[in-house]
Design an enzyme around this catalytic site. Structure first.
Site: not given
Length: 246
Positions: A154-156
């Site tokens: 999700p962060y990426v």
């Protein structure tokens, strides 16, 4: 008529701690007046501003949610009012909540998208409207867009979107001599990094680079300083600052 003796001015989102604080300190050392943006920790931002002004630098604290276009516009207004304009915008604000894609809570996903992607878009939008000709806009990505570590999905996803946005904005600002780039740090010794990883992961990432250490916030700030000032032929790029991490 422009006052040629006035300092160049920067707004640094997420400027009260971690990499953002190092960026603020470096830009002040470079002679810029800086708006130190905070989301929730006003006291920390004001303390940093006090340190800067006591030492003879110029800075003000500005607050607000980076995903709120009205709050961001007000922050830009405050910096322009204090210093006469904005030459550099550095968007370090972001959150990192790790988890597998299969099990990730969608409310958390909405939160990380709101801060990291919508926030980057809102700040970039205001920067495109406000930064003076000859200035620089610097977004933040992550080296995990290349290393593709599990639990960072999700962060990426949010940071990869920022990387995609950056060169398009650079092209849209044709004719104004404004550079737009992203900085993609590798593992960096900040509270955000340590809070999001196990000790085993920290040790593994420390050993992963040829330089065999974690990055320091000052390492990242050095690259920001270059992009904010002399690096006028670097434009529309993502610069990976990670000590050689593959």
């Amino acid at each position: 008529m422009t006052d040629s003796t006035a300092p160049r001015t920067a707004l640094v989102t997420g400027g009260s701690g971690g990499i953002g604080r190092a960026v603020v300190t470096r830009l002040v050392d470079d002679g810029l007046a800086v708006g130190v943006h905070y989301a929730g920790n006003r006291a920390t931002a004001e303390s940093l501003v006090e340190e800067i002004t006591t030492a003879g630098g110029q800075a003000i604290a500005v607050g607000g949610d980076v995903a709120d276009e009205h709050a961001v516009a007000a922050a830009f207004d405050a910096v322009e009012s204090a210093f006469g304009g904005i030459d550099v915008v550095v968007n370090t604000a972001g959150i990192m909540v790790l988890g597998s894609i299969a099990e990730y809570d969608l409310d958390r996903f909405d939160q990380i998208v709101r801060t990291n992607l919508r926030g980057a878009f809102v700040v970039s939008q205001q920067a495109a409207r406000r930064v003076r000709d000859g200035g620089a806009i610097i977004n933040f990505s992550t080296s995990v867009t290349r290393t593709q570590l599990p639990r960072y999905g999700p962060y990426v996803a949010t940071k990869a979107a920022v990387e995609g946005l950056t060169p398009i904005l650079a092209r849209e600002l044709r004719g104004r001599d404004i550079t737009v780039n992203s900085v993609a740090p590798g593992p960096t010794a900040t509270p955000l990094f340590f809070d999001g990883n196990t000790e085993q992961t920290v040790q593994a990432l420390t050993a992963a680079t040829p330089l065999e250490r974690l990055g320091r916030p000052e390492d990242i700030a050095e690259t920001v300083s270059h992009l904010a000032g002399p690096a006028r032929w670097v434009n529309g790029q993502t610069v990976f600052v990670n000590g050689g991490l593959a």
